[in-house]
Design a protein around this motif. Structure first.
Motif, PDB file in Angstrom:
ATOM      1  N   LEU A   1       0.579  -1.217   0.008  1.00  0.00           N
ATOM      2  CA  LEU A   1      -0.249   0.407  -0.054  1.00  0.00           C
ATOM      3  C   LEU A   1       0.771   1.125  -0.204  1.00  0.00           C
ATOM      4  O   LEU A   1       0.565   2.450  -0.719  1.00  0.00           O
ATOM      5  CB  LEU A   1      -0.718  -0.049   1.245  1.00  0.00           C
TER       6      LEU A   1
ATOM      7  N   ILE B   1      -3.696  -2.087   6.395  1.00  0.00           N
ATOM      8  CA  ILE B   1      -3.290  -3.467   4.724  1.00  0.00           C
ATOM      9  C   ILE B   1      -4.269  -2.799   4.058  1.00  0.00           C
ATOM     10  O   ILE B   1      -4.606  -4.280   3.529  1.00  0.00           O
ATOM     11  CB  ILE B   1      -3.820  -4.627   5.838  1.00  0.00           C
ATOM     12  N   THR B   2      -5.791  -1.683   4.064  1.00  0.00           N
ATOM     13  CA  THR B   2      -6.923  -1.841   3.119  1.00  0.00           C
ATOM     14  C   THR B   2      -6.866  -1.016   2.152  1.00  0.00           C
ATOM     15  O   THR B   2      -6.683   0.406   3.111  1.00  0.00           O
ATOM     16  CB  THR B   2      -7.907  -3.168   3.298  1.00  0.00           C
TER      17      THR B   2
ATOM     18  N   SER C   1      -8.210   1.928   2.701  1.00  0.00           N
ATOM     19  CA  SER C   1      -9.864   2.311   4.054  1.00  0.00           C
ATOM     20  C   SER C   1      -9.595   3.894   3.938  1.00  0.00           C
ATOM     21  O   SER C   1      -8.625   4.254   3.581  1.00  0.00           O
ATOM     22  CB  SER C   1      -9.540   1.611   5.706  1.00  0.00           C
TER      23      SER C   1
ATOM     24  N   TYR D   1      -6.616   4.697   4.908  1.00  0.00           N
ATOM     25  CA  TYR D   1      -5.784   4.991   3.730  1.00  0.00           C
ATOM     26  C   TYR D   1      -5.919   5.925   3.040  1.00  0.00           C
ATOM     27  O   TYR D   1      -4.448   6.889   2.975  1.00  0.00           O
ATOM     28  CB  TYR D   1      -5.446   3.795   2.418  1.00  0.00           C
TER      29      TYR D   1
END
Lengths: 404, 404
Positions: free
Chosen positions: B206, B248-249, B251, B254
């Motif tokens: 990411l 980690i996603t 979101s 993020y």
């Protein structure tokens, strides 16, 4: 064969009206402060015509008009002003271009559709059309043909013109070219204008084909500052007065004509590059052993357009790191590890690695007015060239401080 | 939601070692005449890493090494020298980059594969590796972290650094960035280096995605002279010491991280553009109402890269004809007849036609250190920006006369 592919001779004195049946004139009519600013070229008979124009999406009024005018392949006159580009001037600009065309046609007693118009100068200011109209009345058919080259100059410091002669089928044929480049009176765009006259007899279709192909290796390979003008124009008129049979197929005679054309366009291109705004040096980049000639030309143009290469040459600095970096930044796939580079024949990089060179010899080489940058890509057998100038204090001065 | 998208605050004092667990130092080790020329950044623990590198086909030795080094997504230190680019230096150059990496790893007692290397300076000269090795021994883990920003400068006249803070899941997170641009001690290439540290916890995948997307609208939208360096490098280290759950996603957390990153990269980009070689002004071009944001960025970059626009701004000349011509010369389809342009909020072109403006107000506007060139294409709803500097006598001087 020997006659067809006869020698091409450059005359000592260039004259755009040297080909049989051409005339030209240039006058000062008040668009610029003092110097000549209006000129025309006239052929006794309608000539085959070919043209190439700027690829900028912003196109000056004369460009739009000329594209229509030359569609039928015939032209008898070109009227050109400097001092004002008649670009980004709205609807009135188009009317002014048409008025210029019509007034010149009336003066010459020919159809307006046989008259092309070109303008160079500041963008976004309305053309003083009264001065142009009055000025056209001051132009003469049997005028001072050598004044034409001056009438189209802006920040150019020297006239760019050439006349060559050769033989076709036992007839002497003549071709002349005049160009201006490098900038404007009120600096604005490095507009390039080129006008070529010849008494060769050739069909308009072949003439356009020859010109379109030729500019790829001549005018399009010049770069002064990477900006693309709204007014760039190249027009060729071939009036067929030399007396030989018309060139109507892609023959050896056609090839010979293309060689003549290339001699003229290359000389004008080098003239424009040498006289780039503020230039102290001509940079001539030759790329050889490339996969294709297009690749070679792209690499050559990237190098000659690099501000860092241009300033290094102004500073007489053999800073070849900037050259290899410009090569690597081009859109052509290269292998940096096998490239050779030389400056005025002195190797500076061999097989992708630095070459020791004699500093004194290099200093002397970089004092020259012409710097040949030779690049061997070791990647094929094609070659290509590009021309430009160094980047100097005067370039900045001309473009920053001669402010509108 | 309010916590996730908390405010991003810029600290008054920037420090690359401000995020938890980071350290930095900078020293003078003799690669440059007097000023600091070697520095490092170190994280107490291996950090997630992302990198973007020059697109030039000629890539300096450190670039090739770093691409391998960061492949596994982890990095703990970066060692950087100025004064020599270690580019086009052949096989010995690669050995030297590895020696730099190994020596720093030994000093820090970590795996060499956790150490990235960056160099900036002259191209084509062998790196004085002994000075570098000795110099690395002079660097301290708990050193002067503010000295790092100076150790990577070349012709930069001011340090470019920023530290921002925000909240993620109730944890304070910090991000710092340091960059250099604008040229070299022995001027050669406008190498851009950027190093960003943060204690955010994010997966390497990411982090790379965020950086790769971000540079398209930040660092890649700076242009000083259109040349592309052999050494351009941006590295981000995220060591996860702030204490929140790892991102980690894709979101909203993020997205918030991306906003923080963009705040840092944009500030550094504007800093680099403002300090372009010889620059007296920052040019900030904003294109709006474009068909796509890519189109908008392409047009903005074409305008900010035009030598004629750059010299006009240096000359305080509201020569908008050059701006519309640059727009027209871009590879983006535009309709010149509906474009608006303003300079520091004063309209100069409306609906493709000249706009009358107050000369006095314009003169005052162009005296500013920052010139906002706003362009409305009236062709969609996307927008984009680019940053650059004016083209001045000093640019030519720096690049021509400070000769090797």
């Amino acid at each position: 064969m020997t006659e067809l592919l006869s020698k091409i001779t450059q005359l000592d004195s260039a004259d755009i009206a040297k080909p049989i049946g051409f005339h030209a004139d240039g006058q000062h009519v008040g668009l610029k402060h003092k110097s000549k600013d209006l000129g025309w070229i006239f052929s006794d008979v309608p000539a085959a015509v070919a043209g190439v124009f700027t690829t900028n999406q912003v196109q000056a009024a004369p460009i739009k008009l000329d594209k229509e005018t030359i569609k039928d392949g015939l032209l008898q006159a070109i009227i050109v002003n400097s001092g004002n580009a008649n670009a980004v001037t709205g609807k009135i600009g188009h009317q002014h271009a048409k008025t210029m065309q019509q007034t010149a046609a009336d003066s010459l007693n020919i159809d307006p559709n046989l008259v092309a118009v070109a303008s160079t100068g500041i963008i976004g200011q309305v053309l003083p059309i009264d001065k142009v109209v009055n000025g056209i009345h001051q132009l003469h058919i049997a005028g001072d043909s050598k004044a034409f080259a001056h009438a189209i100059m802006t920040t150019d410091t020297v006239e760019k013109s050439i006349t060559v002669q050769s033989q076709i089928d036992g007839h002497t044929v003549t071709m002349s070219g005049v160009a201006k480049g490098s900038g404007m009176l009120h600096p604005n765009m490095a507009t390039m204008l080129g006008f070529i006259t010849t008494d060769v007899s050739i069909s308009p279709i072949l003439l356009q084909k020859a010109l379109s192909e030729d500019v790829e290796t001549s005018f399009n390979q010049i770069t002064i500052d990477g900006d693309t003008s709204t007014n760039d124009t190249v027009l060729v008129m071939a009036n067929g007065q030399a007396g030989h049979d018309e060139i109507i197929t892609a023959s050896s005679t056609y090839d010979h004509f293309k060689t003549m054309l290339h001699t003229v366009t290359t000389a004008l291109s080098i003239g424009i590059a040498s006289d780039g705004e503020g230039a102290t040096k001509l940079l001539a980049v030759t790329v050889k052993n490339s996969e294709s000639s297009l690749d070679a030309r792209m690499v050559a143009k990237k190098v000659v357009g690099s501000s860092l290469v241009k300033t290094a040459m102004f500073g007489k600095d053999p800073n070849w790191g900037r050259i290899i970096a410009a090569i690597g930044a081009s859109d052509v796939a290269v292998d940096p590890d096998i490239i050779d580079i030389s400056l005025n024949t002195i190797p500076v990089m061999t097989d992708g690695a630095p070459t020791d060179f004699n500093q004194e010899a290099m200093t002397e080489a970089l004092e020259q007015k012409k710097i040949a940058i030779d690049i061997d890509l070791h990647n094929g057998s094609a070659s290509g060239q590009a021309w430009g100038s160094d980047l100097t204090y005067d370039y900045v001065k001309i473009n920053a401080l001669y402010s509108t």
